[in-house]
Design a protein around this motif. Structure first.
Motif, PDB file in Angstrom:
ATOM      1  N   VAL A 215     -18.522 -24.341  24.214  1.00  0.00           N
ATOM      2  CA  VAL A 215     -19.584 -24.315  23.206  1.00  0.00           C
ATOM      3  C   VAL A 215     -19.032 -23.580  21.997  1.00  0.00           C
ATOM      4  O   VAL A 215     -18.525 -22.465  22.129  1.00  0.00           O
ATOM      5  CB  VAL A 215     -20.846 -23.608  23.751  1.00  0.00           C
ATOM      6  N   LYS A 216     -19.138 -24.186  20.829  1.00  0.00           N
ATOM      7  CA  LYS A 216     -18.525 -23.600  19.633  1.00  0.00           C
ATOM      8  C   LYS A 216     -19.517 -23.208  18.545  1.00  0.00           C
ATOM      9  O   LYS A 216     -19.140 -22.604  17.542  1.00  0.00           O
ATOM     10  CB  LYS A 216     -17.489 -24.576  19.056  1.00  0.00           C
ATOM     11  N   ASN A 217     -20.791 -23.567  18.749  1.00  0.00           N
ATOM     12  CA  ASN A 217     -21.821 -23.226  17.776  1.00  0.00           C
ATOM     13  C   ASN A 217     -23.052 -22.730  18.522  1.00  0.00           C
ATOM     14  O   ASN A 217     -23.422 -23.303  19.562  1.00  0.00           O
ATOM     15  CB  ASN A 217     -22.167 -24.448  16.925  1.00  0.00           C
ATOM     16  N   TRP A 218     -23.682 -21.684  17.998  1.00  0.00           N
ATOM     17  CA  TRP A 218     -24.816 -21.090  18.694  1.00  0.00           C
ATOM     18  C   TRP A 218     -25.999 -22.045  18.841  1.00  0.00           C
ATOM     19  O   TRP A 218     -26.827 -21.901  19.744  1.00  0.00           O
ATOM     20  CB  TRP A 218     -25.256 -19.807  17.982  1.00  0.00           C
ATOM     21  N   SER A 219     -26.076 -23.055  17.967  1.00  0.00           N
ATOM     22  CA  SER A 219     -27.179 -24.018  18.064  1.00  0.00           C
ATOM     23  C   SER A 219     -27.127 -24.822  19.364  1.00  0.00           C
ATOM     24  O   SER A 219     -28.138 -25.348  19.824  1.00  0.00           O
ATOM     25  CB  SER A 219     -27.145 -24.971  16.862  1.00  0.00           C
ATOM     26  N   GLU A 220     -25.951 -24.878  19.987  1.00  0.00           N
ATOM     27  CA  GLU A 220     -25.790 -25.629  21.238  1.00  0.00           C
ATOM     28  C   GLU A 220     -26.415 -24.921  22.434  1.00  0.00           C
ATOM     29  O   GLU A 220     -26.631 -25.531  23.486  1.00  0.00           O
ATOM     30  CB  GLU A 220     -24.305 -25.880  21.505  1.00  0.00           C
ATOM     31  N   VAL A 221     -26.710 -23.635  22.281  1.00  0.00           N
ATOM     32  CA  VAL A 221     -27.308 -22.882  23.391  1.00  0.00           C
ATOM     33  C   VAL A 221     -28.601 -22.178  22.952  1.00  0.00           C
ATOM     34  O   VAL A 221     -28.974 -21.142  23.487  1.00  0.00           O
ATOM     35  CB  VAL A 221     -26.309 -21.851  23.975  1.00  0.00           C
ATOM     36  N   GLY A 222     -29.264 -22.790  21.974  1.00  0.00           N
ATOM     37  CA  GLY A 222     -30.575 -22.287  21.575  1.00  0.00           C
ATOM     38  C   GLY A 222     -30.587 -21.309  20.422  1.00  0.00           C
ATOM     39  O   GLY A 222     -31.641 -20.759  20.078  1.00  0.00           O
ATOM     40  N   GLY A 223     -29.440 -21.099  19.796  1.00  0.00           N
ATOM     41  CA  GLY A 223     -29.376 -20.169  18.674  1.00  0.00           C
ATOM     42  C   GLY A 223     -29.383 -20.878  17.334  1.00  0.00           C
ATOM     43  O   GLY A 223     -29.774 -22.046  17.223  1.00  0.00           O
ATOM     44  N   LYS A 224     -28.947 -20.185  16.323  1.00  0.00           N
ATOM     45  CA  LYS A 224     -28.909 -20.735  14.968  1.00  0.00           C
ATOM     46  C   LYS A 224     -27.627 -21.556  14.750  1.00  0.00           C
ATOM     47  O   LYS A 224     -26.692 -21.494  15.553  1.00  0.00           O
ATOM     48  CB  LYS A 224     -28.984 -19.602  13.947  1.00  0.00           C
ATOM     49  N   ASN A 225     -27.609 -22.293  13.659  1.00  0.00           N
ATOM     50  CA  ASN A 225     -26.448 -23.109  13.325  1.00  0.00           C
ATOM     51  C   ASN A 225     -25.354 -22.213  12.736  1.00  0.00           C
ATOM     52  O   ASN A 225     -25.112 -22.197  11.535  1.00  0.00           O
ATOM     53  CB  ASN A 225     -26.843 -24.209  12.345  1.00  0.00           C
ATOM     54  N   VAL A 226     -24.722 -21.462  13.614  1.00  0.00           N
ATOM     55  CA  VAL A 226     -23.679 -20.507  13.221  1.00  0.00           C
ATOM     56  C   VAL A 226     -22.483 -20.680  14.159  1.00  0.00           C
ATOM     57  O   VAL A 226     -22.641 -20.763  15.384  1.00  0.00           O
ATOM     58  CB  VAL A 226     -24.190 -19.047  13.298  1.00  0.00           C
ATOM     59  N   LYS A 227     -21.298 -20.737  13.592  1.00  0.00           N
ATOM     60  CA  LYS A 227     -20.080 -20.869  14.380  1.00  0.00           C
ATOM     61  C   LYS A 227     -19.873 -19.641  15.265  1.00  0.00           C
ATOM     62  O   LYS A 227     -20.122 -18.508  14.859  1.00  0.00           O
ATOM     63  CB  LYS A 227     -18.885 -21.046  13.442  1.00  0.00           C
ATOM     64  N   ILE A 228     -19.414 -19.867  16.480  1.00  0.00           N
ATOM     65  CA  ILE A 228     -19.145 -18.777  17.427  1.00  0.00           C
ATOM     66  C   ILE A 228     -17.737 -18.227  17.196  1.00  0.00           C
ATOM     67  O   ILE A 228     -16.767 -18.988  17.121  1.00  0.00           O
ATOM     68  CB  ILE A 228     -19.282 -19.255  18.884  1.00  0.00           C
ATOM     69  N   THR A 229     -17.637 -16.927  17.075  1.00  0.00           N
ATOM     70  CA  THR A 229     -16.335 -16.256  16.994  1.00  0.00           C
ATOM     71  C   THR A 229     -16.207 -15.326  18.199  1.00  0.00           C
ATOM     72  O   THR A 229     -17.030 -14.421  18.389  1.00  0.00           O
ATOM     73  CB  THR A 229     -16.206 -15.427  15.700  1.00  0.00           C
ATOM     74  N   LEU A 230     -15.192 -15.559  19.014  1.00  0.00           N
ATOM     75  CA  LEU A 230     -14.983 -14.744  20.213  1.00  0.00           C
ATOM     76  C   LEU A 230     -14.193 -13.485  19.882  1.00  0.00           C
ATOM     77  O   LEU A 230     -13.213 -13.529  19.128  1.00  0.00           O
ATOM     78  CB  LEU A 230     -14.232 -15.536  21.277  1.00  0.00           C
ATOM     79  N   VAL A 231     -14.617 -12.387  20.475  1.00  0.00           N
ATOM     80  CA  VAL A 231     -13.876 -11.127  20.357  1.00  0.00           C
ATOM     81  C   VAL A 231     -13.524 -10.686  21.777  1.00  0.00           C
ATOM     82  O   VAL A 231     -14.398 -10.279  22.549  1.00  0.00           O
ATOM     83  CB  VAL A 231     -14.703 -10.032  19.645  1.00  0.00           C
ATOM     84  N   ASN A 232     -12.270 -10.835  22.118  1.00  0.00           N
ATOM     85  CA  ASN A 232     -11.809 -10.519  23.467  1.00  0.00           C
ATOM     86  C   ASN A 232     -11.106  -9.167  23.518  1.00  0.00           C
ATOM     87  O   ASN A 232     -10.800  -8.562  22.499  1.00  0.00           O
ATOM     88  CB  ASN A 232     -10.843 -11.604  23.965  1.00  0.00           C
ATOM     89  N   ARG A 233     -10.840  -8.725  24.742  1.00  0.00           N
ATOM     90  CA  ARG A 233     -10.032  -7.543  24.972  1.00  0.00           C
ATOM     91  C   ARG A 233      -8.673  -7.979  25.507  1.00  0.00           C
ATOM     92  O   ARG A 233      -8.545  -9.060  26.083  1.00  0.00           O
ATOM     93  CB  ARG A 233     -10.717  -6.620  26.007  1.00  0.00           C
ATOM     94  N   PRO A 234      -7.629  -7.157  25.350  1.00  0.00           N
ATOM     95  CA  PRO A 234      -6.309  -7.529  25.872  1.00  0.00           C
ATOM     96  C   PRO A 234      -6.296  -7.557  27.395  1.00  0.00           C
ATOM     97  O   PRO A 234      -7.214  -7.060  28.056  1.00  0.00           O
ATOM     98  CB  PRO A 234      -5.398  -6.434  25.317  1.00  0.00           C
ATOM     99  N   ASP A 235      -5.234  -8.108  27.942  1.00  0.00           N
ATOM    100  CA  ASP A 235      -5.142  -8.296  29.394  1.00  0.00           C
ATOM    101  C   ASP A 235      -5.242  -6.994  30.178  1.00  0.00           C
ATOM    102  O   ASP A 235      -5.735  -6.982  31.300  1.00  0.00           O
ATOM    103  CB  ASP A 235      -3.822  -9.002  29.748  1.00  0.00           C
ATOM    104  N   GLY A 236      -4.761  -5.894  29.621  1.00  0.00           N
ATOM    105  CA  GLY A 236      -4.768  -4.629  30.355  1.00  0.00           C
ATOM    106  C   GLY A 236      -6.104  -3.917  30.354  1.00  0.00           C
ATOM    107  O   GLY A 236      -6.259  -2.873  30.984  1.00  0.00           O
ATOM    108  N   SER A 237      -7.092  -4.475  29.671  1.00  0.00           N
ATOM    109  CA  SER A 237      -8.380  -3.809  29.532  1.00  0.00           C
ATOM    110  C   SER A 237      -9.204  -3.888  30.807  1.00  0.00           C
ATOM    111  O   SER A 237      -9.419  -4.972  31.365  1.00  0.00           O
ATOM    112  CB  SER A 237      -9.158  -4.443  28.375  1.00  0.00           C
ATOM    113  N   GLY A 238      -9.699  -2.741  31.248  1.00  0.00           N
ATOM    114  CA  GLY A 238     -10.586  -2.710  32.409  1.00  0.00           C
ATOM    115  C   GLY A 238     -11.934  -3.328  32.089  1.00  0.00           C
ATOM    116  O   GLY A 238     -12.580  -3.940  32.949  1.00  0.00           O
ATOM    117  N   THR A 239     -12.393  -3.154  30.847  1.00  0.00           N
ATOM    118  CA  THR A 239     -13.650  -3.771  30.426  1.00  0.00           C
ATOM    119  C   THR A 239     -13.538  -5.288  30.527  1.00  0.00           C
ATOM    120  O   THR A 239     -14.452  -5.964  31.000  1.00  0.00           O
ATOM    121  CB  THR A 239     -13.992  -3.357  28.981  1.00  0.00           C
TER     122      THR A 239
END
Length: 303
Positions: free
Chosen positions: A150-174
């Protein structure tokens, strides 16, 4: 007459001995109290703590109070992620390594060399930018968002806004905790990668449509949305009961038995004043409040 003088002198001598004994007893007691007080003040030296940024705020708050009580002690609290916490304490560079995950989960760590202290529990959930128009998602949709299906929030009930992912590095416990218990071990798609929880919060707040994940302690204002998953709010009560599944123990690891100063600080972390006051004030849960427990394999059981 001589007999009366003898009796008087004897009485004075006995009285003197009694007073002397009492004085000696009082002095000993006072000396003992002073010694105990001095022992508390005599703690000195430096402790280096590093690793999990999810645990960092709690460790820093407890360290600040500990140093107030023991002015000759210096405690340095660093971040760097759980992987760094485990590897650096294993290598002897940290006195205490902070981790959101069990050492057993890291293939490059010899967990048998480390001693585990579970000092708190941290709940975690997705952090969403307000412009996404989303406050809750099913786990199925959350997985679709993070795996890039899913690349846009409108696809899951949100607004017509592009999704930007913020990940943690591989070593992160979170990241390890979120991937396992929120994403059912699915691998997230590529996005912005940032290990500092404060920076993740800043990016999510300032980037329209951004989504990352944070410990509940970072949701201390209304700048970002704390996401509910499968209709369950990410609250302390729901974490404690096991209803909200995205949580982890906050571990403090030492290499073997800790040195006396390090042990004193860990004992302080586990003591009631910290567990009942600083832990909840910083947005964490005391281990004693948990109605469930989890082992290194992720198996959940009732206490």
């Amino acid at each position: 007459m001589k007999q009366k003088k003898w009796i008087a002198l004897t009485a004075i001598l006995v009285l003197s001995l009694i007073l002397s004994a009492c004085g000696s007893k009082d002095t000993s007691s006072s000396s003992g109290q002073s010694s105990n007080g001095n022992n508390k003040e005599e703690l000195s030296g430096k402790i280096v703590i590093g690793g999990s940024t999810a645990l960092q705020p709690l460790a820093a708050a407890a360290a600040a109070e500990f140093m107030k009580e023991h002015p000759k002690v210096q405690i340095e609290v660093q971040g760097g992620g759980s992987g760094a916490g485990l590897s650096e304490v294993s290598n002897g560079n940290f006195d205490i390594g902070m981790s959101d995950v069990f050492a057993e989960s890291k293939s490059n760590i010899d967990a048998s060399q480390l001693k585990d202290y579970k000092v708190a529990v941290v709940g975690m959930t997705a952090a969403v930018n307000k412009e996404a128009g989303i406050k809750k998602l099913s786990k199925e949709d959350l997985i679709k968002v993070f795996t890039g299906k899913v690349k846009n929030w409108s696809e899951v009930g949100g607004k017509n806004v592009k999704i930007t992912l913020v990940n943690r590095p591989d070593g992160s416990g979170t990241r390890a905790t979120f991937d396992e218990f929120a994403l059912d071990k699915q691998t997230p798609a590529e996005g912005i990668t940032q290990d500092s929880s404060n920076t993740v919060k800043k990016i999510v707040n300032e980037t329209p449509g951004a989504i990352g994940y944070l410990a509940l302690s970072y949701f201390n204002d209304d700048s970002i949305v704390k996401l509910a998953i499968d209709g369950t709010d990410a609250t302390e009560d729901n974490v404690a009961s096991g209803k909200f599944p995205v949580w982890a123990y906050e571990h403090m690891y030492t290499k073997g038995d800790p040195k006396p100063l390090v042990k004193a600080f860990i004992d302080y972390m586990m003591a009631d004043p910290v567990q009942s006051n600083i832990v909840p004030a910083q947005g964490y849960l005391s281990v004693t409040k948990m109605q469930v427990e989890r082992n290194a394999e992720g198996k959940l059981t009732n206490k």
